[in-house]
Enzyme design. Sequence first.
Site, PDB file in Angstrom:
ATOM      1  N   ASP A 116       0.835  -1.203   0.000  1.00 21.06           N
ATOM      2  CA  ASP A 116       0.000   0.000   0.000  1.00 21.06           C
ATOM      3  C   ASP A 116       0.873   1.257   0.000  1.00 21.06           C
ATOM      4  OD1 ASP A 116      -2.445   1.326   0.003  1.00 21.06           O
ATOM      5  OD2 ASP A 116      -2.688   1.234   2.173  1.00 21.06           O
ATOM      6  N   HIS A 159      -4.358   2.985  -7.154  1.00 18.83           N
ATOM      7  CA  HIS A 159      -5.534   2.646  -6.343  1.00 18.83           C
ATOM      8  C   HIS A 159      -6.776   2.457  -7.206  1.00 18.83           C
ATOM      9  CE1 HIS A 159      -3.258   3.370  -2.659  1.00 18.83           C
ATOM     10  NE2 HIS A 159      -4.279   2.828  -2.009  1.00 18.83           N
ATOM     11  N   HIS A 175      -6.544  -1.054  -8.299  1.00 15.45           N
ATOM     12  CA  HIS A 175      -7.019  -1.894  -7.186  1.00 15.45           C
ATOM     13  C   HIS A 175      -8.529  -1.998  -7.197  1.00 15.45           C
ATOM     14  CE1 HIS A 175      -8.975  -2.057  -3.241  1.00 15.45           C
ATOM     15  NE2 HIS A 175      -8.066  -2.975  -2.934  1.00 15.45           N
ATOM     16  N   HIS A 214      -5.707  -5.612   0.647  1.00 12.49           N
ATOM     17  CA  HIS A 214      -5.733  -4.353  -0.086  1.00 12.49           C
ATOM     18  C   HIS A 214      -4.359  -4.020  -0.677  1.00 12.49           C
ATOM     19  CE1 HIS A 214      -6.627  -0.050  -0.825  1.00 12.49           C
ATOM     20  NE2 HIS A 214      -5.467   0.199  -0.239  1.00 12.49           N
TER      21      HIS A 214
END
Length: 364
Positions: free
Chosen positions: A171, A254, A257, A271
């Site tokens: 992350d 992101h 993602h 995540h």
Amino acid sequence: MDKIILSPSKYVQGYNTIERLEVYTSSLGKNSLIIADDFITKIIKEPVSNSYQNSSSNILFEKFNGECSKTEINRLMEIIQQNKIDSIVGIGGGKTLDTAKAVSYYAKIPVVIVPTIASTDAPCSALSVIYTDEGVFSEYLFLSKNPDLVIMDTKIIANAPVRLLAAGMGDALATYFEARACTAANKKTMAGGTATKASAALAELCYNTLLSDGYLAKLSVENKVVTKSLENIIEANTYLSGVGFESGGLAAAHAIHNGLTVVEELHHLYHGEKVTFGVLVQLVLENAPKNEIEDVLSFCKKINLPVCFKDMGIENINKEKIYEAAKLACAEGETIYNMPFEVTVDDVYSAILTANSLGEDFSS
């Protein structure tokens, strides 16, 4: 447009800080509600209770029921009103912490965030993710301020599973590259303005810290010990990435993602593991220098982060599903439009497949 940077009012990190909780929280309130799930309560109840033993402050432990839902938030609000609580302390994982932040927001009382893992950069942010009672995503709750205090106990985090620390590094890996893209495009960040030089510097420091200390930090957690490298990575995963993403900006990684959430075979991933692959896709979109891509690939392999679909458990790629992921990544309002050039669904689809091939070639 104004430049804005956000951060928690205070960040504390150290070995056994949970034993000194009262020292840091007493100025925020005299009647604190401490929420944690059953597993975490068994770990922290004794040291927290001992911390408050000779204090004039009062604490009330309450079990967190597992879901950051409106039902749970309202239940805790009733407890706060009935017991004249003037501050809330969330100890545990993401949903516990998001619930504490949400309750603080609605009750208008200070909040203390005590993560027991370093798997995301969310603890420092002014955001809670709200779910239904069944665990289905409901909404983002944008808060009026960041947490009053974030406390990281390095001993507790060293005893958490190493995969969680690695996911946190995945992350955090996106922070620099996404902030760099947002700055180049002069786009608005989650803080509500453009990035400051301070947030850009924190984002770059985050990346450099990952490369210099990530592997040794992984080895530290495998041995359940605290080293300087682990201390540095906990700070990078939590504070540097937390301030860096919120005030530096999100971009393609992101959004990728979010697009990959349409692929059911990837639901078992954390995540940060999916964000890692999103970083590779963003670098392909940018046509980043070869040496930069190789640095990222090498880092990921050292700490067991996925760089291709095989690493993520998919042997045979369904290209129709990948195209659906690309479409979702390019949904209206997505952060992919913070890239400093036009991005189309076809661009993202091509970049996903190319990034996958890059990862496969590097792994072979």
